[in-house]
Design an enzyme around this catalytic site. Sequence first.
Site, PDB file in Angstrom:
ATOM      1  N   SER A 241      24.208   9.704  32.381  1.00 26.56           N
ATOM      2  CA  SER A 241      24.490  10.281  31.066  1.00 26.56           C
ATOM      3  C   SER A 241      25.196  11.613  31.196  1.00 26.56           C
ATOM      4  CB  SER A 241      23.158  10.481  30.342  1.00 26.56           C
ATOM      5  OG  SER A 241      23.324  11.257  29.173  1.00 26.56           O
TER       6      SER A 241
ATOM      7  N   TYR B  13      14.029  13.629  29.312  1.00 30.61           N
ATOM      8  CA  TYR B  13      14.934  12.485  29.425  1.00 30.61           C
ATOM      9  C   TYR B  13      16.149  12.843  30.285  1.00 30.61           C
ATOM     10  CZ  TYR B  13      18.912   9.581  28.453  1.00 30.61           C
ATOM     11  OH  TYR B  13      20.039   8.821  28.625  1.00 30.61           O
TER      12      TYR B  13
ATOM     13  N   LYS C   2      17.547  11.563  34.264  1.00 36.69           N
ATOM     14  CA  LYS C   2      18.887  11.054  34.635  1.00 36.69           C
ATOM     15  C   LYS C   2      19.454  11.884  35.787  1.00 36.69           C
ATOM     16  CE  LYS C   2      19.042   7.588  32.070  1.00 36.69           C
ATOM     17  NZ  LYS C   2      19.333   6.227  32.516  1.00 36.69           N
TER      18      LYS C   2
HETATM   19  C1  WQD Z   1      25.597  13.462  17.903  1.00 34.16           C
HETATM   20  C2  WQD Z   1      25.951  14.612  16.982  1.00 34.16           C
HETATM   21  C3  WQD Z   1      24.051  15.959  16.419  1.00 34.16           C
HETATM   22  C4  WQD Z   1      21.897  12.822  14.202  1.00 34.16           C
HETATM   23  C5  WQD Z   1      21.976  12.146  22.564  1.00 34.16           C
HETATM   24  C6  WQD Z   1      21.267  12.538  23.826  1.00 34.16           C
HETATM   25  C7  WQD Z   1      22.014  12.021  25.007  1.00 34.16           C
HETATM   26  C8  WQD Z   1      22.154  10.573  24.804  1.00 34.16           C
HETATM   27  C9  WQD Z   1      22.806  10.142  23.567  1.00 34.16           C
HETATM   28  C10 WQD Z   1      20.760   8.792  25.331  1.00 34.16           C
HETATM   29  C11 WQD Z   1      25.260  15.921  17.348  1.00 34.16           C
HETATM   30  C12 WQD Z   1      24.578  15.250  15.193  1.00 34.16           C
HETATM   31  C13 WQD Z   1      22.822  13.529  14.941  1.00 34.16           C
HETATM   32  C14 WQD Z   1      21.698  13.180  12.833  1.00 34.16           C
HETATM   33  C15 WQD Z   1      23.388  14.886  13.064  1.00 34.16           C
HETATM   34  N1  WQD Z   1      21.622   9.696  25.618  1.00 34.16           N
HETATM   35  N2  WQD Z   1      23.554  14.529  14.396  1.00 34.16           N
HETATM   36  N3  WQD Z   1      22.469  14.188  12.312  1.00 34.16           N
HETATM   37  O1  WQD Z   1      22.777  14.468  20.816  1.00 34.16           O
HETATM   38  O2  WQD Z   1      25.152  13.982  21.559  1.00 34.16           O
HETATM   39  O3  WQD Z   1      23.266  12.736  22.555  1.00 34.16           O
HETATM   40  O4  WQD Z   1      22.105  10.734  22.500  1.00 34.16           O
HETATM   41  O5  WQD Z   1      20.561   7.775  25.694  1.00 34.16           O
HETATM   42  O6  WQD Z   1      21.321  12.322  26.149  1.00 34.16           O
HETATM   43  O7  WQD Z   1      21.165  13.940  23.894  1.00 34.16           O
HETATM   44  O8  WQD Z   1      23.918  12.233  20.246  1.00 34.16           O
HETATM   45  O9  WQD Z   1      24.067  10.816  18.249  1.00 34.16           O
HETATM   46  O10 WQD Z   1      22.017  12.250  18.590  1.00 34.16           O
HETATM   47  O11 WQD Z   1      24.181  13.341  18.007  1.00 34.16           O
HETATM   48  O12 WQD Z   1      24.037  15.784  12.539  1.00 34.16           O
HETATM   49  O13 WQD Z   1      20.860  12.592  12.113  1.00 34.16           O
HETATM   50  O14 WQD Z   1      25.465  14.292  15.663  1.00 34.16           O
HETATM   51  O15 WQD Z   1      23.602  17.247  16.114  1.00 34.16           O
HETATM   52  O16 WQD Z   1      26.148  16.962  17.044  1.00 34.16           O
HETATM   53  P1  WQD Z   1      23.780  13.491  21.273  1.00 34.16           P
HETATM   54  P2  WQD Z   1      23.488  12.075  18.747  1.00 34.16           P
END
Ligand code: WQD
Length: 366
Positions: free
Chosen positions: A144, A170, A174
């Site tokens: 990741s 998490y 990784k």
């Molecule tokens: C993306 C953007 C949020 C939800 C995470 C893990 C990473 C991974 C994938 C897992 C960010 C914003 C999100 C919401 C929002 N691996 N957001 N409202 O955080 O980049 O990655 O998931 O298997 O390790 O950290 O992905 O999709 O959660 O967020 O505004 O309800 O959307 O703040 O900017 P992220 P995400």
Amino acid sequence: SSDESKRGITILVTGAGGYIGSHACLALLEAGYNVIALDNMVNCWKDDRLPEPESLIRVQILAGRQLKFYHGELLCKPSLEKIFEDIIQEHKKIDVCMHFAALKAVGESCAKPLEYYKNNITGTMNLIELLEKFGCKSLVYSSSATVYGDPSNLPISESELTGVGLTNPYGKTKYMTEEILKDLCNAVQDWGVISLRYFNPVGAHVSGLIGEDPNGIPNNLVPFVAQVAAGKLPKLKVFGGDYPTKDGTGVRDYIHITDLITGHIKALEFILKDFKGFKAYNLGTGKGFSVLDVIRAFREASGKDIPYEIVDRRPGDIAASYCDASLADRELGWVASRDIHDMCQDVWRWQSRNINGFKKEINPNC
Ligand code: WQD
């Protein structure tokens, strides 16, 4: 490389019933490989009357070919060893393992760190010990972008330091697993490991038959937006409007699941050409999109309104993350070809046809 030549090549896929694993199984079957699918089914829906997860039933329908499914647990080494004996008896050897099995919810990992370390690290250790014992020293690992922590340079290239500033268990699992795999490749001749560092995988198979099916309320942006568009959730909370980005919202490198899987097939071909050692590659498009960009693209793809409000930042989030994807292009011959509109369109097809994910029949009216 005709399909026929791949019939003799056996790939073990762990976490095969999940979002990424199921798309990988489909691509492997379509390419002509023998696929052994393993899953403990803690994170995939299954009809009680059937022995296999619904995702893999649909994969086999789409491929027009069968895989061999095992319900197995990486943490239970004796029963895992029995499965390995069975595989070797039937297929003689395992050529390469694609290892997707892991727990992956960031918030949950903070509440249950031991479960995450045990599942993701001990699970991987059991797997690689048995692979080695049964003569397979080739692995494609599901890593990741989180291993880069809060990166000091954008775009992020593979030479960037890993393991610094990781904010949740998490992400640490990784990172630590990558370190274990590096040490293994340094110490033991003949191991070949390719670690693929995913940026933000989204999208669904173009058929609309398989896709991401989160448990409960989605943690990730795109599945959440899809459920708002579908009317299952009232409103999106945008976590932070004051980041130093073009519109103040978080920027990420979203990559279509089909492109991500093509990257795995390229890595697999590379390993099959006798790659030894440890190598990590970024899998992303190299382009950053803000939360507001994603909302806009999803509104266009679905024709639905996406109500949202901007709230506080989510703890542990970073402002921006997008990769330099040129190493995978140069060395594996891989580039992502699908854009944010393709991603949203395919998620919407999956979401609107499967309002309850894998649980319900396909809605024929969509
Ligand atoms: C993306 C953007 C949020 C939800 C995470 C893990 C990473 C991974 C994938 C897992 C960010 C914003 C999100 C919401 C929002 N691996 N957001 N409202 O955080 O980049 O990655 O998931 O298997 O390790 O950290 O992905 O999709 O959660 O967020 O505004 O309800 O959307 O703040 O900017 P992220 P995400």
